[in-house]
Write a protein that holds these residues in place. Structure first.
Motif, PDB file in Angstrom:
ATOM      1  N   SER A 156       0.702  -1.163  -0.012  1.00  0.00           N
ATOM      2  CA  SER A 156      -0.033   0.076  -0.111  1.00  0.00           C
ATOM      3  C   SER A 156       0.782   1.209  -0.061  1.00  0.00           C
ATOM      4  CB  SER A 156      -0.761  -0.131   1.226  1.00  0.00           C
ATOM      5  OG  SER A 156      -1.691  -1.202   1.286  1.00  0.00           O
ATOM      6  N   TYR A 157       0.132   2.191   0.108  1.00  0.00           N
ATOM      7  CA  TYR A 157       1.091   3.556   0.091  1.00  0.00           C
ATOM      8  C   TYR A 157       1.844   3.802  -1.124  1.00  0.00           C
ATOM      9  CZ  TYR A 157      -0.206   2.623   5.266  1.00  0.00           C
ATOM     10  OH  TYR A 157      -0.989   2.255   6.099  1.00  0.00           O
ATOM     11  N   GLY A 158       3.202   4.403  -0.759  1.00  0.00           N
ATOM     12  CA  GLY A 158       4.020   4.539  -2.147  1.00  0.00           C
ATOM     13  C   GLY A 158       4.318   3.216  -2.504  1.00  0.00           C
ATOM     14  N   GLY A 159       4.615   2.287  -1.713  1.00  0.00           N
ATOM     15  CA  GLY A 159       5.358   0.910  -1.916  1.00  0.00           C
ATOM     16  C   GLY A 159       4.723   0.113  -3.067  1.00  0.00           C
ATOM     17  N   GLU A 160       3.238   0.358  -3.314  1.00  0.00           N
ATOM     18  CA  GLU A 160       2.501  -0.104  -4.274  1.00  0.00           C
ATOM     19  C   GLU A 160       3.347  -0.316  -5.754  1.00  0.00           C
ATOM     20  OE1 GLU A 160      -1.590  -0.484  -6.999  1.00  0.00           O
ATOM     21  OE2 GLU A 160      -1.698   0.223  -4.813  1.00  0.00           O
ATOM     22  N   GLN A 161       3.636   1.120  -6.014  1.00  0.00           N
ATOM     23  CA  GLN A 161       4.255   1.196  -7.179  1.00  0.00           C
ATOM     24  C   GLN A 161       5.753   0.606  -7.155  1.00  0.00           C
ATOM     25  OE1 GLN A 161       2.325   2.577  -9.943  1.00  0.00           O
ATOM     26  NE2 GLN A 161       4.104   1.495 -11.053  1.00  0.00           N
ATOM     27  N   VAL A 162       6.555   0.697  -6.227  1.00  0.00           N
ATOM     28  CA  VAL A 162       7.722   0.055  -6.092  1.00  0.00           C
ATOM     29  C   VAL A 162       7.709  -1.331  -6.190  1.00  0.00           C
ATOM     30  CG1 VAL A 162       9.630  -0.291  -4.544  1.00  0.00           C
ATOM     31  CG2 VAL A 162       8.719   2.093  -4.509  1.00  0.00           C
ATOM     32  N   LEU A 163       6.755  -2.171  -5.701  1.00  0.00           N
ATOM     33  CA  LEU A 163       6.669  -3.414  -6.079  1.00  0.00           C
ATOM     34  C   LEU A 163       6.120  -3.737  -7.624  1.00  0.00           C
ATOM     35  CD1 LEU A 163       5.097  -4.358  -2.950  1.00  0.00           C
ATOM     36  CD2 LEU A 163       7.383  -4.865  -3.465  1.00  0.00           C
ATOM     37  N   ARG A 164       5.367  -2.773  -7.897  1.00  0.00           N
ATOM     38  CA  ARG A 164       4.725  -3.056  -9.471  1.00  0.00           C
ATOM     39  C   ARG A 164       5.938  -3.026 -10.496  1.00  0.00           C
ATOM     40  NH1 ARG A 164      -0.473  -3.577 -10.857  1.00  0.00           N
ATOM     41  NH2 ARG A 164      -1.996  -2.845  -9.296  1.00  0.00           N
ATOM     42  N   ASP A 165       6.704  -1.908 -10.092  1.00  0.00           N
ATOM     43  CA  ASP A 165       7.991  -1.646 -10.984  1.00  0.00           C
ATOM     44  C   ASP A 165       8.801  -2.980 -10.903  1.00  0.00           C
ATOM     45  OD1 ASP A 165       6.796   0.510 -11.834  1.00  0.00           O
ATOM     46  OD2 ASP A 165       8.096   1.916 -10.536  1.00  0.00           O
ATOM     47  N   ALA A 166       9.181  -3.432  -9.829  1.00  0.00           N
ATOM     48  CA  ALA A 166      10.199  -4.633  -9.717  1.00  0.00           C
ATOM     49  C   ALA A 166       9.758  -5.694  -9.958  1.00  0.00           C
ATOM     50  CB  ALA A 166      10.578  -4.361  -7.995  1.00  0.00           C
ATOM     51  N   ILE A 167       8.341  -5.951  -9.974  1.00  0.00           N
ATOM     52  CA  ILE A 167       7.963  -7.221 -10.455  1.00  0.00           C
ATOM     53  C   ILE A 167       7.545  -7.413 -11.831  1.00  0.00           C
ATOM     54  CG2 ILE A 167       6.270  -9.210 -10.036  1.00  0.00           C
ATOM     55  CD1 ILE A 167       6.496  -7.623  -6.913  1.00  0.00           C
ATOM     56  N   GLY A 168       6.817  -6.216 -12.250  1.00  0.00           N
ATOM     57  CA  GLY A 168       6.257  -6.145 -13.529  1.00  0.00           C
ATOM     58  C   GLY A 168       4.966  -6.421 -13.584  1.00  0.00           C
ATOM     59  N   ILE A 169       4.316  -6.057 -12.748  1.00  0.00           N
ATOM     60  CA  ILE A 169       2.629  -6.357 -12.618  1.00  0.00           C
ATOM     61  C   ILE A 169       1.845  -5.330 -13.360  1.00  0.00           C
ATOM     62  CG2 ILE A 169       0.722  -6.462 -11.016  1.00  0.00           C
ATOM     63  CD1 ILE A 169       2.951  -7.003  -8.843  1.00  0.00           C
ATOM     64  N   PRO A 170       1.135  -5.858 -14.432  1.00  0.00           N
ATOM     65  CA  PRO A 170       0.425  -5.171 -15.265  1.00  0.00           C
ATOM     66  C   PRO A 170      -0.891  -4.367 -14.356  1.00  0.00           C
ATOM     67  CG  PRO A 170       0.492  -7.312 -16.115  1.00  0.00           C
ATOM     68  CD  PRO A 170       1.043  -7.247 -14.771  1.00  0.00           C
ATOM     69  N   ASP A 171      -1.409  -2.985 -14.948  1.00  0.00           N
ATOM     70  CA  ASP A 171      -2.386  -2.428 -14.165  1.00  0.00           C
ATOM     71  C   ASP A 171      -3.632  -3.165 -14.019  1.00  0.00           C
ATOM     72  OD1 ASP A 171      -0.586  -0.456 -14.120  1.00  0.00           O
ATOM     73  OD2 ASP A 171      -1.230   0.775 -15.855  1.00  0.00           O
ATOM     74  N   GLU A 172      -3.674  -4.057 -14.794  1.00  0.00           N
ATOM     75  CA  GLU A 172      -5.208  -4.731 -14.694  1.00  0.00           C
ATOM     76  C   GLU A 172      -5.237  -5.720 -13.488  1.00  0.00           C
ATOM     77  OE1 GLU A 172      -2.992  -6.697 -18.252  1.00  0.00           O
ATOM     78  OE2 GLU A 172      -3.362  -4.802 -17.573  1.00  0.00           O
ATOM     79  N   TRP A 173      -4.382  -5.803 -12.945  1.00  0.00           N
ATOM     80  CA  TRP A 173      -4.084  -6.757 -11.590  1.00  0.00           C
ATOM     81  C   TRP A 173      -3.795  -5.703 -10.377  1.00  0.00           C
ATOM     82  CZ3 TRP A 173      -4.355 -11.958 -11.412  1.00  0.00           C
ATOM     83  CH2 TRP A 173      -4.430 -12.765 -12.566  1.00  0.00           C
ATOM     84  N   PHE A 174      -4.642  -6.191  -9.253  1.00  0.00           N
ATOM     85  CA  PHE A 174      -4.436  -5.134  -8.001  1.00  0.00           C
ATOM     86  C   PHE A 174      -3.898  -6.074  -7.220  1.00  0.00           C
ATOM     87  CE2 PHE A 174      -8.900  -6.795  -7.445  1.00  0.00           C
ATOM     88  CZ  PHE A 174      -8.910  -7.477  -6.206  1.00  0.00           C
ATOM     89  N   LEU A 175      -3.220  -5.309  -6.230  1.00  0.00           N
ATOM     90  CA  LEU A 175      -2.521  -5.841  -5.128  1.00  0.00           C
ATOM     91  C   LEU A 175      -3.210  -5.957  -4.071  1.00  0.00           C
ATOM     92  CD1 LEU A 175       1.216  -3.960  -5.448  1.00  0.00           C
ATOM     93  CD2 LEU A 175      -0.253  -5.581  -7.144  1.00  0.00           C
ATOM     94  N   ALA A 176      -3.674  -7.288  -3.555  1.00  0.00           N
ATOM     95  CA  ALA A 176      -4.545  -7.643  -2.646  1.00  0.00           C
ATOM     96  C   ALA A 176      -3.753  -7.716  -1.329  1.00  0.00           C
ATOM     97  CB  ALA A 176      -5.198  -8.921  -3.244  1.00  0.00           C
TER      98      ALA A 176
END
Length: 223
Positions: A156-176
């Motif tokens: 959550s918070y700013g960490g969501e984008q950090v993890l998305r970038d490091a893992i390559g998670i597409p926008d159509e998937w949310f981090l649950a």
């Protein structure tokens, strides 16, 4: 120290959040058991619109550590936390030490990121009902093996984008959700929770027992 059990009631009543871990690695077979248990969870239409990502490589662990740092800045103000002094042996101080250690060592641990596919017919909150049971299955399976786990806010918070970038998670998937897992340094449970007489109503809403601002509604201790 490992404390495995096949007793489901012991698992449920002793699955405390573990925030201190040994340096012993988790073998793949044991971790796979926990992940398979996650796949057994109920979910809407059995669509299984989830993916579980094991984070244990150096680049991804660095991203987890950064997400943990960013989350700590937020939760310190939310919970009024600060690093306890060495001579403070209160329960609150012990809990805070464990929380700070978890964040400080975040980059050393294996963790799991739980993701779910975004659909057009339901909110993310409603879709949570199809992945949160999987997260709980994983958590309880870890406890059964004697492992410790802790759900975090690091995705959550700013960490969501950090993890998305490091893992390559597409926008159509949310981090649950996100969970750290490892061999606990110490023992499991028992958990500390309010009695059911405080939280269970029958047929009618009880405004007195539902008052979260006074008395019975005080925030429960973490564990």
């Amino acid at each position: 120290m490992p404390d495995p059990t096949n007793d489901v009631w012991e698992v449920l009543s002793t699955a405390r959040s573990i925030r201190r871990f040994t340096d012993e690695p988790i073998d793949d077979a044991t971790l796979d058991d926990c992940l398979e248990a996650a796949t057994w969870a109920p979910n809407g239409a059995n669509a299984q619109l989830w993916r579980f990502i094991v984070l244990d490589a150096p680049e991804q662990r660095r991203a987890v550590a950064e997400a943990a740092r960013m989350a700590l800045e937020k939760i310190e103000s939310i919970y009024g936390m600060s690093r306890p002094t060495d001579d403070d042996q209160s329960r609150a101080a012990r809990n805070n030490r464990a929380t700070y250690e978890l964040h400080d060592r975040a980059g050393q641990y294996t963790s799991i990121l739980f993701t779910a596919y975004k659909t057009e017919f339901a909110s993310e909150y409603l879709q949570g009902g199809s992945i949160y049971p999987a997260m709980q299955n994983f958590y309880l399976a870890a406890r059964a093996h004697g492992l410790g786990a802790c759900f975090t806010s690091w995705a959550s918070y700013g960490g969501e984008q950090v993890l998305r970038d490091a893992i390559g998670i597409p926008d159509e998937w949310f981090l649950a959700g996100h969970a750290v897992i490892g061999w606990p340094r110490g023992h499991h449970g028992p958990v500390r929770r309010r009695p059911i007489t405080d939280v269970v109503f029958r047929n009618r809403w009880d405004p007195q027992r539902a008052d979260i601002a006074h008395g019975r509604g005080a925030r429960p201790k973490r564990g």
